[in-house]
Design a protein around this motif. Sequence first.
Motif, PDB file in Angstrom:
ATOM      1  N   ALA A 139       1.262   2.396  22.329  1.00 37.92           N
ATOM      2  CA  ALA A 139      -0.039   1.442  22.340  1.00 37.92           C
ATOM      3  C   ALA A 139      -0.963   1.839  21.456  1.00 37.92           C
ATOM      4  N   LEU A 140      -1.565   2.953  21.478  1.00 40.22           N
ATOM      5  CA  LEU A 140      -2.660   3.412  20.748  1.00 40.22           C
ATOM      6  C   LEU A 140      -2.359   3.192  19.096  1.00 40.22           C
ATOM      7  N   ALA A 141      -1.142   3.649  18.992  1.00 38.80           N
ATOM      8  CA  ALA A 141      -0.763   3.657  17.420  1.00 38.80           C
ATOM      9  C   ALA A 141      -0.684   2.070  16.812  1.00 38.80           C
ATOM     10  N   GLN A 142      -0.407   1.183  17.705  1.00 39.09           N
ATOM     11  CA  GLN A 142      -0.487  -0.063  17.386  1.00 39.09           C
ATOM     12  C   GLN A 142      -1.737  -0.734  17.252  1.00 39.09           C
ATOM     13  N   TYR A 189       1.129   8.862   7.718  1.00 34.93           N
ATOM     14  CA  TYR A 189       0.119   9.209   9.238  1.00 34.93           C
ATOM     15  C   TYR A 189       1.074   8.865  10.363  1.00 34.93           C
ATOM     16  N   LEU A 190       1.499  10.097  11.039  1.00 36.64           N
ATOM     17  CA  LEU A 190       2.120  10.060  12.221  1.00 36.64           C
ATOM     18  C   LEU A 190       1.215  10.459  13.474  1.00 36.64           C
ATOM     19  N   VAL A 191       1.201   9.290  14.204  1.00 33.40           N
ATOM     20  CA  VAL A 191       0.493   9.069  15.563  1.00 33.40           C
ATOM     21  C   VAL A 191       1.370   9.789  16.593  1.00 33.40           C
ATOM     22  N   GLN A 192       0.809  11.081  17.278  1.00 30.06           N
ATOM     23  CA  GLN A 192       1.751  11.460  18.259  1.00 30.06           C
ATOM     24  C   GLN A 192       1.084  12.429  19.051  1.00 30.06           C
ATOM     25  N   PRO A 193       0.459  12.059  20.081  1.00 35.39           N
ATOM     26  CA  PRO A 193      -0.489  13.242  20.697  1.00 35.39           C
ATOM     27  C   PRO A 193       0.725  13.830  21.457  1.00 35.39           C
ATOM     28  N   THR A 194       0.575  15.414  21.740  1.00 36.27           N
ATOM     29  CA  THR A 194       1.552  16.272  22.584  1.00 36.27           C
ATOM     30  C   THR A 194       0.985  16.339  23.878  1.00 36.27           C
ATOM     31  N   CYS A 195       0.745  15.186  24.491  1.00 37.33           N
ATOM     32  CA  CYS A 195       0.532  15.018  25.770  1.00 37.33           C
ATOM     33  C   CYS A 195       1.823  15.351  26.787  1.00 37.33           C
ATOM     34  N   THR A 231       0.912  -1.023   0.069  1.00 37.21           N
ATOM     35  CA  THR A 231       0.045   0.022   0.197  1.00 37.21           C
ATOM     36  C   THR A 231       0.915   1.320  -0.046  1.00 37.21           C
ATOM     37  N   ARG A 232       0.150   2.508  -0.472  1.00 32.55           N
ATOM     38  CA  ARG A 232       0.878   3.828  -0.383  1.00 32.55           C
ATOM     39  C   ARG A 232       0.591   4.450   1.052  1.00 32.55           C
ATOM     40  N   LEU A 233      -0.056   3.870   1.858  1.00 31.53           N
ATOM     41  CA  LEU A 233      -0.220   4.126   3.148  1.00 31.53           C
ATOM     42  C   LEU A 233       0.623   3.862   4.280  1.00 31.53           C
ATOM     43  N   ARG A 234       1.300   4.634   4.942  1.00 28.76           N
ATOM     44  CA  ARG A 234       2.275   4.371   5.991  1.00 28.76           C
ATOM     45  C   ARG A 234       1.830   5.008   7.354  1.00 28.76           C
ATOM     46  N   ILE A 235       1.916   4.047   8.163  1.00 26.35           N
ATOM     47  CA  ILE A 235       1.834   4.711   9.713  1.00 26.35           C
ATOM     48  C   ILE A 235       2.779   4.607  10.731  1.00 26.35           C
ATOM     49  N   PHE A 236       3.202   5.632  11.148  1.00 22.12           N
ATOM     50  CA  PHE A 236       4.160   5.658  12.252  1.00 22.12           C
ATOM     51  C   PHE A 236       3.891   6.273  13.548  1.00 22.12           C
ATOM     52  N   SER A 237       4.472   5.703  14.503  1.00 21.44           N
ATOM     53  CA  SER A 237       4.264   6.162  15.797  1.00 21.44           C
ATOM     54  C   SER A 237       5.426   6.740  16.571  1.00 21.44           C
ATOM     55  N   GLY A 238       5.167   7.904  17.037  1.00 18.27           N
ATOM     56  CA  GLY A 238       6.139   8.464  18.071  1.00 18.27           C
ATOM     57  C   GLY A 238       6.065   7.770  19.167  1.00 18.27           C
ATOM     58  N   TYR A 246      -6.210  -2.486  13.804  1.00 17.17           N
ATOM     59  CA  TYR A 246      -7.366  -2.149  13.294  1.00 17.17           C
ATOM     60  C   TYR A 246      -7.571  -2.298  11.793  1.00 17.17           C
ATOM     61  N   MET A 247      -6.633  -1.474  11.273  1.00 16.72           N
ATOM     62  CA  MET A 247      -6.469  -1.294   9.595  1.00 16.72           C
ATOM     63  C   MET A 247      -5.813  -2.392   9.076  1.00 16.72           C
ATOM     64  N   GLY A 248      -5.444  -3.242   9.653  1.00 17.86           N
ATOM     65  CA  GLY A 248      -4.948  -4.584   8.977  1.00 17.86           C
ATOM     66  C   GLY A 248      -3.450  -4.194   8.330  1.00 17.86           C
ATOM     67  N   LEU A 249      -2.746  -3.108   8.891  1.00 20.17           N
ATOM     68  CA  LEU A 249      -1.369  -2.704   8.741  1.00 20.17           C
ATOM     69  C   LEU A 249      -0.460  -3.034   9.668  1.00 20.17           C
ATOM     70  N   GLU A 250       0.930  -2.920   9.235  1.00 20.52           N
ATOM     71  CA  GLU A 250       1.969  -2.839  10.317  1.00 20.52           C
ATOM     72  C   GLU A 250       2.494  -1.379  10.454  1.00 20.52           C
ATOM     73  N   LEU A 251       2.830  -1.262  11.843  1.00 21.18           N
ATOM     74  CA  LEU A 251       3.569   0.165  11.860  1.00 21.18           C
ATOM     75  C   LEU A 251       4.754   0.305  11.047  1.00 21.18           C
ATOM     76  N   GLY A 252       4.982   1.540  10.720  1.00 18.24           N
ATOM     77  CA  GLY A 252       6.268   1.671   9.870  1.00 18.24           C
ATOM     78  C   GLY A 252       7.464   1.646  10.910  1.00 18.24           C
ATOM     79  N   LYS A 253       8.662   1.453  10.255  1.00 19.83           N
ATOM     80  CA  LYS A 253       9.843   1.317  11.232  1.00 19.83           C
ATOM     81  C   LYS A 253      10.248   2.476  11.186  1.00 19.83           C
ATOM     82  N   ILE A 254      10.771   3.104  12.241  1.00 20.85           N
ATOM     83  CA  ILE A 254      11.206   4.323  12.499  1.00 20.85           C
ATOM     84  C   ILE A 254      12.246   4.296  13.851  1.00 20.85           C
ATOM     85  N   LYS A 255      13.286   5.054  13.579  1.00 17.85           N
ATOM     86  CA  LYS A 255      14.226   5.244  14.958  1.00 17.85           C
ATOM     87  C   LYS A 255      14.399   6.615  15.400  1.00 17.85           C
TER      88      LYS A 255
END
Length: 392
Positions: A86-89, A126-132, A74-81, A94-103
């Motif tokens: 846990a929420l990003a995972q 899509y970058l999942v990162q709340p500013t909490c 897919t051309r859709l990528r999800i990365f987590s900060g 839910y979307m049937g995808l794997e989180l993108g690899k990020i260092k």
Amino acid sequence: MASSLLALSSSNSLLSSATHPRLPLRHRFRCNVVEPLKFHNGKPYFPLLTNDPAFPTFLSPNSHFQSDPNKNDTRLRIFSGTANPALAQEIACYMGLELGKIKIKRFADGEIYVQLQESVRGCDVYLVQPTCPPANENLMELLIMIDACRRASAKNITAVIPYFGYARADRKTQGRESIAAKLVANLITEAGANRVLACDLHSGQSMGYFDIPVDHVYGQPVILDYLASKTICSDDLVVVSPDVGGVARARAFAKKLSDAPLAIVDKRRQGHNVAEVMNLIGDVKGKVAVMVDDMIDTAGTIAKGAALLHQEGAREVYACSTHAVFSPPAIERLSSGLFQEVIITNTIPVLEQNYFPQLTVLSVANLLGETIWRVHDDCSGGFEPYSTLGID
């Protein structure tokens, strides 16, 4: 000879497409909105991907087409900060995808380093990162993640911000104050984000601070679905706004909760060094009061309101909030026995030491995951069965 080979090639391609139709990825990984996560004693489930029957179906390994060889094409990528992995995972599950690899790492002097471990050229990222809390650390990390994606030639960059820090600094209440919400919006825009996906902003005008599209979704459907599963008679319910500023939010919540009656806690300070006077507008005697707010920080307002509701004869008091900031002494106030249950969502991760028996954590992963699909597919969330998503 050449024409016959061309005809044979065309017939083979037609046969191949008829036998193996090329369906869009969105339809191959289509998930239904499922039951909300069930939590016990306030401790949330995390997507360990086991065969435990206690897990909802959308978190089980067999709930998606794991054997599809084109799953990662897919051309859709999800990365987590690092703010809420846990929420990003859960969103990725839910979307049937794997989180993108990020260092992501911190240097000895506190500087943040971000490197994408896979190509995002031409992708919707899509970058999942709340500013909490710590807000400044998580905000800076988000900005550097956006910059890394922009320099890696991502086609579109969407900042998925379940909790938008600095949202309360949205106007000037006194002279010579800053409007930090506008400043943060400018930072995110200038870093290179093309779109923002936020959940339950403190005030609607914050959307206007961005010069890029903002998809604003509400956590109400998740909490309403949970309350509907409880055995509470609709005639006994009353929705309470803990302050005058939250009346519009509480009214919308009450309309979707069997059009329940509304009550308002009015607090007034007569002067400096004078105690607040708490007044209740509405009737709560003998009823189950559901207090609704967008966030719980120190829990001072909602705790004082709950004490007033008990004085006025409320049978039980529930607290419902999307964002659990839980700054001290929030835990002491919420676990003091004033509330039958404190219902929050996982837009902000709850620390292990902040669990208490009355706490219930619901997941917004399905809500955010469905919204990401719709943004990616350029379609709206305004039709059934997703009309309550709040996106347009």
